[in-house]
Design a protein around this motif. Structure first.
Motif, PDB file in Angstrom:
ATOM      1  N   ASN A 107     -39.248  45.025  14.865  1.00 21.95           N
ATOM      2  CA  ASN A 107     -39.710  43.802  14.192  1.00 21.95           C
ATOM      3  C   ASN A 107     -38.758  42.625  14.390  1.00 21.95           C
ATOM      4  O   ASN A 107     -39.135  41.477  14.121  1.00 21.95           O
ATOM      5  CB  ASN A 107     -39.891  44.065  12.700  1.00 21.95           C
ATOM      6  CG  ASN A 107     -41.069  44.979  12.430  1.00 21.95           C
ATOM      7  OD1 ASN A 107     -42.153  44.796  12.980  1.00 21.95           O
ATOM      8  ND2 ASN A 107     -40.865  45.962  11.590  1.00 21.95           N
ATOM      9  N   GLU A 108     -37.548  42.897  14.822  1.00 21.20           N
ATOM     10  CA  GLU A 108     -36.573  41.834  15.014  1.00 21.20           C
ATOM     11  C   GLU A 108     -36.652  41.205  16.405  1.00 21.20           C
ATOM     12  O   GLU A 108     -35.955  40.228  16.669  1.00 21.20           O
ATOM     13  CB  GLU A 108     -35.166  42.366  14.758  1.00 21.20           C
ATOM     14  CG  GLU A 108     -34.945  42.821  13.322  1.00 21.20           C
ATOM     15  CD  GLU A 108     -33.497  43.226  13.068  1.00 21.20           C
ATOM     16  OE1 GLU A 108     -32.618  42.811  13.855  1.00 21.20           O
ATOM     17  OE2 GLU A 108     -33.259  43.968  12.099  1.00 21.20           O
ATOM     18  N   TYR A 109     -37.468  41.750  17.263  1.00 16.27           N
ATOM     19  CA  TYR A 109     -37.563  41.236  18.632  1.00 16.27           C
ATOM     20  C   TYR A 109     -38.713  40.243  18.732  1.00 16.27           C
ATOM     21  O   TYR A 109     -39.844  40.550  18.350  1.00 16.27           O
ATOM     22  CB  TYR A 109     -37.767  42.385  19.613  1.00 16.27           C
ATOM     23  CG  TYR A 109     -36.515  43.206  19.822  1.00 16.27           C
ATOM     24  CD1 TYR A 109     -36.107  44.159  18.893  1.00 16.27           C
ATOM     25  CD2 TYR A 109     -35.715  43.012  20.953  1.00 16.27           C
ATOM     26  CE1 TYR A 109     -34.949  44.899  19.072  1.00 16.27           C
ATOM     27  CE2 TYR A 109     -34.558  43.758  21.149  1.00 16.27           C
ATOM     28  CZ  TYR A 109     -34.182  44.699  20.208  1.00 16.27           C
ATOM     29  OH  TYR A 109     -33.037  45.428  20.398  1.00 16.27           O
ATOM     30  N   GLY A 110     -38.429  39.105  19.323  1.00 18.30           N
ATOM     31  CA  GLY A 110     -39.434  38.055  19.384  1.00 18.30           C
ATOM     32  C   GLY A 110     -40.155  37.948  20.706  1.00 18.30           C
ATOM     33  O   GLY A 110     -41.200  37.303  20.797  1.00 18.30           O
ATOM     34  N   TYR A 111     -39.618  38.569  21.725  1.00 16.14           N
ATOM     35  CA  TYR A 111     -40.202  38.470  23.062  1.00 16.14           C
ATOM     36  C   TYR A 111     -40.497  39.872  23.579  1.00 16.14           C
ATOM     37  O   TYR A 111     -39.625  40.744  23.535  1.00 16.14           O
ATOM     38  CB  TYR A 111     -39.244  37.750  24.013  1.00 16.14           C
ATOM     39  CG  TYR A 111     -38.829  36.390  23.516  1.00 16.14           C
ATOM     40  CD1 TYR A 111     -37.640  36.219  22.826  1.00 16.14           C
ATOM     41  CD2 TYR A 111     -39.641  35.283  23.737  1.00 16.14           C
ATOM     42  CE1 TYR A 111     -37.260  34.978  22.349  1.00 16.14           C
ATOM     43  CE2 TYR A 111     -39.270  34.028  23.272  1.00 16.14           C
ATOM     44  CZ  TYR A 111     -38.080  33.883  22.581  1.00 16.14           C
ATOM     45  OH  TYR A 111     -37.709  32.654  22.115  1.00 16.14           O
ATOM     46  N   TRP A 112     -41.712  40.046  24.087  1.00 19.28           N
ATOM     47  CA  TRP A 112     -42.156  41.371  24.516  1.00 19.28           C
ATOM     48  C   TRP A 112     -42.790  41.317  25.894  1.00 19.28           C
ATOM     49  O   TRP A 112     -43.509  40.361  26.224  1.00 19.28           O
ATOM     50  CB  TRP A 112     -43.177  41.937  23.528  1.00 19.28           C
ATOM     51  CG  TRP A 112     -42.551  42.338  22.236  1.00 19.28           C
ATOM     52  CD1 TRP A 112     -42.272  41.536  21.171  1.00 19.28           C
ATOM     53  CD2 TRP A 112     -42.105  43.649  21.884  1.00 19.28           C
ATOM     54  NE1 TRP A 112     -41.677  42.271  20.167  1.00 19.28           N
ATOM     55  CE2 TRP A 112     -41.570  43.567  20.583  1.00 19.28           C
ATOM     56  CE3 TRP A 112     -42.113  44.884  22.541  1.00 19.28           C
ATOM     57  CZ2 TRP A 112     -41.033  44.680  19.921  1.00 19.28           C
ATOM     58  CZ3 TRP A 112     -41.583  45.980  21.891  1.00 19.28           C
ATOM     59  CH2 TRP A 112     -41.047  45.873  20.599  1.00 19.28           C
ATOM     60  N   GLY A 113     -42.559  42.370  26.658  1.00 18.93           N
ATOM     61  CA  GLY A 113     -43.273  42.559  27.900  1.00 18.93           C
ATOM     62  C   GLY A 113     -44.602  43.246  27.630  1.00 18.93           C
ATOM     63  O   GLY A 113     -44.896  43.642  26.501  1.00 18.93           O
ATOM     64  N   GLN A 114     -45.389  43.439  28.661  1.00 21.03           N
ATOM     65  CA  GLN A 114     -46.748  43.945  28.488  1.00 21.03           C
ATOM     66  C   GLN A 114     -46.817  45.458  28.406  1.00 21.03           C
ATOM     67  O   GLN A 114     -47.864  45.984  28.056  1.00 21.03           O
ATOM     68  CB  GLN A 114     -47.655  43.472  29.647  1.00 21.03           C
ATOM     69  CG  GLN A 114     -47.582  44.308  30.917  1.00 21.03           C
ATOM     70  CD  GLN A 114     -46.293  44.087  31.692  1.00 21.03           C
ATOM     71  OE1 GLN A 114     -45.380  43.389  31.281  1.00 21.03           O
ATOM     72  NE2 GLN A 114     -46.231  44.695  32.869  1.00 21.03           N
ATOM     73  N   GLY A 115     -45.743  46.156  28.695  1.00 23.45           N
ATOM     74  CA  GLY A 115     -45.759  47.614  28.636  1.00 23.45           C
ATOM     75  C   GLY A 115     -46.075  48.253  29.980  1.00 23.45           C
ATOM     76  O   GLY A 115     -46.834  47.706  30.780  1.00 23.45           O
ATOM     77  N   THR A 116     -45.494  49.410  30.191  1.00 26.44           N
ATOM     78  CA  THR A 116     -45.758  50.189  31.399  1.00 26.44           C
ATOM     79  C   THR A 116     -45.907  51.652  30.998  1.00 26.44           C
ATOM     80  O   THR A 116     -45.136  52.163  30.183  1.00 26.44           O
ATOM     81  CB  THR A 116     -44.642  49.994  32.451  1.00 26.44           C
ATOM     82  OG1 THR A 116     -44.979  50.668  33.661  1.00 26.44           O
ATOM     83  CG2 THR A 116     -43.284  50.460  31.952  1.00 26.44           C
ATOM     84  N   LEU A 117     -46.929  52.303  31.527  1.00 22.38           N
ATOM     85  CA  LEU A 117     -47.266  53.661  31.096  1.00 22.38           C
ATOM     86  C   LEU A 117     -46.458  54.694  31.861  1.00 22.38           C
ATOM     87  O   LEU A 117     -46.418  54.682  33.097  1.00 22.38           O
ATOM     88  CB  LEU A 117     -48.759  53.918  31.312  1.00 22.38           C
ATOM     89  CG  LEU A 117     -49.259  55.323  30.998  1.00 22.38           C
ATOM     90  CD1 LEU A 117     -49.066  55.647  29.517  1.00 22.38           C
ATOM     91  CD2 LEU A 117     -50.727  55.455  31.393  1.00 22.38           C
ATOM     92  N   VAL A 118     -45.843  55.577  31.105  1.00 24.44           N
ATOM     93  CA  VAL A 118     -45.130  56.722  31.661  1.00 24.44           C
ATOM     94  C   VAL A 118     -45.852  57.982  31.221  1.00 24.44           C
ATOM     95  O   VAL A 118     -46.052  58.196  30.026  1.00 24.44           O
ATOM     96  CB  VAL A 118     -43.664  56.753  31.181  1.00 24.44           C
ATOM     97  CG1 VAL A 118     -42.996  58.053  31.609  1.00 24.44           C
ATOM     98  CG2 VAL A 118     -42.905  55.542  31.714  1.00 24.44           C
ATOM     99  N   THR A 119     -46.240  58.796  32.182  1.00 24.17           N
ATOM    100  CA  THR A 119     -46.916  60.052  31.889  1.00 24.17           C
ATOM    101  C   THR A 119     -46.127  61.184  32.516  1.00 24.17           C
ATOM    102  O   THR A 119     -45.874  61.169  33.729  1.00 24.17           O
ATOM    103  CB  THR A 119     -48.348  60.057  32.445  1.00 24.17           C
ATOM    104  OG1 THR A 119     -49.062  58.939  31.912  1.00 24.17           O
ATOM    105  CG2 THR A 119     -49.062  61.347  32.056  1.00 24.17           C
ATOM    106  N   VAL A 120     -45.723  62.129  31.683  1.00 26.79           N
ATOM    107  CA  VAL A 120     -44.939  63.265  32.152  1.00 26.79           C
ATOM    108  C   VAL A 120     -45.795  64.519  32.006  1.00 26.79           C
ATOM    109  O   VAL A 120     -46.179  64.889  30.900  1.00 26.79           O
ATOM    110  CB  VAL A 120     -43.632  63.410  31.365  1.00 26.79           C
ATOM    111  CG1 VAL A 120     -42.787  64.547  31.945  1.00 26.79           C
ATOM    112  CG2 VAL A 120     -42.846  62.098  31.382  1.00 26.79           C
ATOM    113  N   SER A 121     -46.066  65.152  33.113  1.00 22.05           N
ATOM    114  CA  SER A 121     -46.899  66.354  33.096  1.00 22.05           C
ATOM    115  C   SER A 121     -46.018  67.599  32.991  1.00 22.05           C
ATOM    116  O   SER A 121     -44.906  67.634  33.505  1.00 22.05           O
ATOM    117  CB  SER A 121     -47.755  66.425  34.354  1.00 22.05           C
ATOM    118  OG  SER A 121     -46.935  66.515  35.496  1.00 22.05           O
ATOM    119  N   SER A 122     -46.553  68.598  32.347  1.00 16.48           N
ATOM    120  CA  SER A 122     -45.789  69.850  32.151  1.00 16.48           C
ATOM    121  C   SER A 122     -46.014  70.823  33.303  1.00 16.48           C
ATOM    122  O   SER A 122     -46.862  70.628  34.143  1.00 16.48           O
ATOM    123  CB  SER A 122     -46.202  70.495  30.832  1.00 16.48           C
ATOM    124  OG  SER A 122     -47.600  70.731  30.819  1.00 16.48           O
TER     125      SER A 122
END
Length: 122
Positions: A107-122
């Motif tokens: 909540n203290e961060y004012g600037y955000w990137g769009q996100g990148t998906l990480v998927t780890v398969s077992s």
């Protein structure tokens, strides 16, 4: 400051990925940067942060010893190196920036990137 996260993908358990957070703006070197992640159906959680000059870093217990964070202010980029990945690391990873001190509280961060998906398969 505008942020763009990249580097996510599909990897097998035990593998590695390096996420990048590229920033625009000449004052990026003055910002602390945090990485957060959000898995489906779960709240956003803190992963790691790095202070404005890279002098201090902090990691969530769940990733300590497996993830490292670094920054290259000349390139306006922060990196999250993720090793020994586990299926429970699967999430969308976000980078965020804030002025002054770093924080584990998203909540203290004012600037955000769009996100990148990480998927780890077992």
């Amino acid at each position: 400051v505008q942020l763009q996260a990249s580097g996510g993908g599909l990897v097998q358990a035990g593998g590695s990925l390096r996420l990048s957070c590229a920033a625009s703006g000449r004052t990026f070197s003055m910002y602390a940067v945090g990485w957060f992640r959000q898995a489906p159906g779960k709240e956003r959680e803190f992963v790691a942060y790095i202070t404005w000059n890279g002098g201090s870093t902090y990691f969530a217990d769940s990733v300590k010893g497996r993830f490292t964070i670094s920054r290259d202010n000349a390139k306006n980029t922060v990196y999250l190196q993720m090793n020994s990945l586990k299926p429970e690391d699967t999430a969308v990873y976000y980078c965020a920036a804030k002025g002054y001190s770093a924080s584990r509280n998203h909540n203290e961060y004012g600037y955000w990137g769009q996100g990148t998906l990480v998927t780890v398969s077992s």
